[in-house]
Structure formats: C-alpha cells, structure tokens
Design an enzyme around this catalytic site. Structure first.
Site, mmCIF file in Angstrom:
data_model
loop_
_atom_site.group_PDB
_atom_site.id
_atom_site.type_symbol
_atom_site.label_atom_id
_atom_site.label_comp_id
_atom_site.label_asym_id
_atom_site.label_seq_id
_atom_site.Cartn_x
_atom_site.Cartn_y
_atom_site.Cartn_z
ATOM 1 N N ARG A 140 13.882 -1.392 -8.881
ATOM 2 C CA ARG A 140 12.427 -1.206 -9.031
ATOM 3 C C ARG A 140 12.102 -0.945 -10.495
ATOM 4 O O ARG A 140 12.851 -0.265 -11.194
ATOM 5 C CB ARG A 140 11.941 -0.002 -8.205
ATOM 6 C CG ARG A 140 12.383 0.016 -6.758
ATOM 7 C CD ARG A 140 11.683 -1.037 -5.928
ATOM 8 N NE ARG A 140 10.233 -0.910 -5.911
ATOM 9 C CZ ARG A 140 9.567 -0.154 -5.047
ATOM 10 N NH1 ARG A 140 10.202 0.581 -4.158
ATOM 11 N NH2 ARG A 140 8.248 -0.117 -5.079
ATOM 12 N N PRO A 165 0.832 -1.217 0.000
ATOM 13 C CA PRO A 165 0.000 0.000 0.000
ATOM 14 C C PRO A 165 0.858 1.255 0.000
ATOM 15 O O PRO A 165 1.850 1.331 0.704
ATOM 16 C CB PRO A 165 -0.808 -0.107 1.301
ATOM 17 C CG PRO A 165 -0.234 -1.217 2.078
ATOM 18 C CD PRO A 165 0.677 -2.014 1.208
ATOM 19 N N GLU A 166 0.487 2.200 -0.843
ATOM 20 C CA GLU A 166 1.205 3.471 -0.890
ATOM 21 C C GLU A 166 0.351 4.538 -0.205
ATOM 22 O O GLU A 166 -0.697 4.245 0.356
ATOM 23 C CB GLU A 166 1.491 3.842 -2.350
ATOM 24 C CG GLU A 166 2.448 2.850 -3.006
ATOM 25 C CD GLU A 166 3.007 3.352 -4.324
ATOM 26 O OE1 GLU A 166 2.941 4.572 -4.572
ATOM 27 O OE2 GLU A 166 3.502 2.527 -5.101
ATOM 28 N N LYS A 197 3.434 6.679 5.334
ATOM 29 C CA LYS A 197 2.696 5.445 5.036
ATOM 30 C C LYS A 197 2.257 4.744 6.314
ATOM 31 O O LYS A 197 1.942 3.561 6.306
ATOM 32 C CB LYS A 197 3.569 4.505 4.203
ATOM 33 C CG LYS A 197 3.769 4.986 2.773
ATOM 34 C CD LYS A 197 4.403 3.885 1.952
ATOM 35 C CE LYS A 197 5.209 4.476 0.812
ATOM 36 N NZ LYS A 197 5.919 3.452 0.051
#
Ligand SMILES: [Zn+2]
Length: 293
Positions: A283, A2-3, A59
């Site tokens: 990434r 989750p961002e 976050k």
C-alpha cells in the site's frame, strides 16, 4: 474503497431515509459472488421486517431488523414444536442485514420506475413504495444476514470509542510498521489507507516506525489524531475518491483536506518539504520526512 467515514456517512444517510420503513419483498440476482449468506436466507430474513435502524460497525453497514420473518410466521402456521417459539423470539430480536460495500458497492434508495443499473444484485421493495438497491460492478461487496444474539461483531476495536489505555495496548510489542498495525482490522476496525496516512502525519510519526518502538505519549497523540481525522471526515461527508457517493448521491469533500495522502512531491502544508511516498505491504504511504519522525 470506502473507509470508515464514508461508511458512516452512507449508514447515516440510509438511516435517515429508510428507518421505520418495511421490507415487503426482496429480489436477488443470480451472481453468487456478493452473497455471503444463501440467497434464500437473506430473502427470508429481510422480507416482512421493519428496518429499526441503520448504523455502522467497522466498515460494514448494519440494518437492525424488527418483526417476524416469513419463515417463523410459516412455522407458527404449522403449529411448530414447542421450543421453536423461543428460537423465533431470538430471531425476532437479533436479525440484522449486513452490507459491506467492498471496492465499488453502492446502496441506492429510489422509485421503482428508476432504471435498474447494470450490476444490481439486490432490490428490496419497501412499504413506502420506494426501493432499496445494492449495485456493485466489481463484486467485492458482501451481503449477509446475522441471526445470532449479541449482534454483529466485525472484530477489532472501534477507533472512535477506544480508550487511551486500550489503544496503547493494541500496539504493545508489535514489530510491524505502525502504518501496517493501523490498517490491521483485527486491532482497530475501519481505519484504511487514507486516514492512516493522515493520522500519522498529524501525530508526527513516520509510517515505517515499528509499532513497539513508539512511546506511550506518541501513541496517545496518534489516538487523538485518528479520532480527529475520522471525526472531521465524517463531518464533511467522507472523502470523494473514485466513484464513492453517499446514499443521497452527494459527494464527500474530505479530499480537500488531505495533507499527505495523494500529495507525493507536493510541498508539506506545514514545512514545505516535498511529501514522500513509500510502499508498505503493497500500500502507498505518504509522509513528510521533516514533520514525521
Ligand atoms: Zn512537513
């Protein structure tokens, strides 16, 4: 993982459902991995507290807790030494329960009769009769409490509140690719891979560009793009990838709006060029070679 928009959605959902409720008792499982504060400290801090508010910091999900903890009540019963009262007062004002969902963490509000899912690490019994549970199969999530004055600070600058000058200053002189700088949580907090790619696309900047080489004007555009992307995603309830769901079990819909993320080889929605994928610092980065310079 989750961002920021997902965490914001989850925190809002939790606030709607459990704010004003009281935590009566806490059960903590035997796995030590998710606990970043000792189990006893977490339990003592949470038990007997009212949840004043649930909000997001970076976050992290932050529960602002009010009321005296069991520990301070006990101390008072023992006619604690003078000076202790002031400490208790600061504990009273500042107790916060911090939850980081990691990769697979979930917070669920349910009835006590609901089946206890595998990998449940914490259950808080609420005065309303419901339970708040933390479930995390992969255990990259973190549970901790923050007791210092000033409140929990995850570091970095909040991307939805950062001024243009501050934003530009964050990247000045940085030799790293702009994408890596966007992901650096010590600079901006909460911007992850998806929203970094989407923001760079909207700002017309290639992910590999050196941060220091980007003009003030382009950085201003990037700041607006980051805020726009995050706001849109929050409005849509976050992206639904892997097993992310919000506090109500609803999936978010932002993935329908991804313009580059996860679209390798698909035509750019603006110019039709095939979206490219490069790996930067381990990434995936997605971009359009025509729209982004
Ligand atoms: Zn394009």
């Amino acid at each position: 993982m989750p961002e920021l928009p997902e965490v914001e959605t989850i925190a809002r959902g939790l606030d709607k459902r459990v704010a004003e409720d009281m935590i009566e008792s806490v059960w903590i499982g035997s796995r030590p991995q998710p606990l970043k504060s000792p189990a006893g400290v977490i339990a003592r801090t949470l038990e007997g507290k009212r949840i004043a508010r649930v909000h997001r910091a970076g976050k992290h999900i932050v529960f602002d807790l009010e009321g005296e903890s069991r520990a301070s009540q006990k101390k008072k019963g023992n006619r604690a030494v003078r000076g202790q009262t002031r400490l208790d007062a600061s504990l009273r004002q500042c107790a916060q329960w911090i939850v980081h969902l990691g990769m697979t963490g979930r917070m669920v509000v349910c009835q006590p009769a609901a089946e206890i899912a595998k990998h449940t690490h914490l259950i808080a019994k609420l005065a309303s009769g419901r339970e708040l549970r933390f479930i995390d199969p992969r255990m990259f999530g973190k549970l901790s409490v923050h007791l210092q004055s000033g409140g929990f600070d995850p570091g970095g600058v909040e991307p939805l509140e950062v001024s243009e000058e501050r934003f530009i200053a964050l990247f000045r002189g940085r030799k790293t690719p702009i994408k890596s700088a966007l992901l650096n949580q010590k600079l901006l907090r909460g911007v992850g891979n998806i929203y970094a790619d989407e923001s760079l696309f909207r700002a017309g900047i290639r992910p590999r560009r050196r941060a220091a080489a980007i003009t003030r004007e382009q950085l201003g555009k990037l700041r607006r793009a980051v805020r726009e992307v995050l706001r849109e995603a929050i409005a849509l309830g976050g992206s639904s990838i892997s097993d992310y769901v919000d506090a109500d079990g609803e999936e978010g819909f932002f993935q329908l709006r991804h313009r580059v993320y996860g679209r390798e080889g698909a035509p750019c929605l603006v110019c039709g060029t095939a979206i490219r994928r490069v790996v930067l610092a381990g990434r995936s980065s997605h971009y359009c070679s025509k729209c982004q310079k």
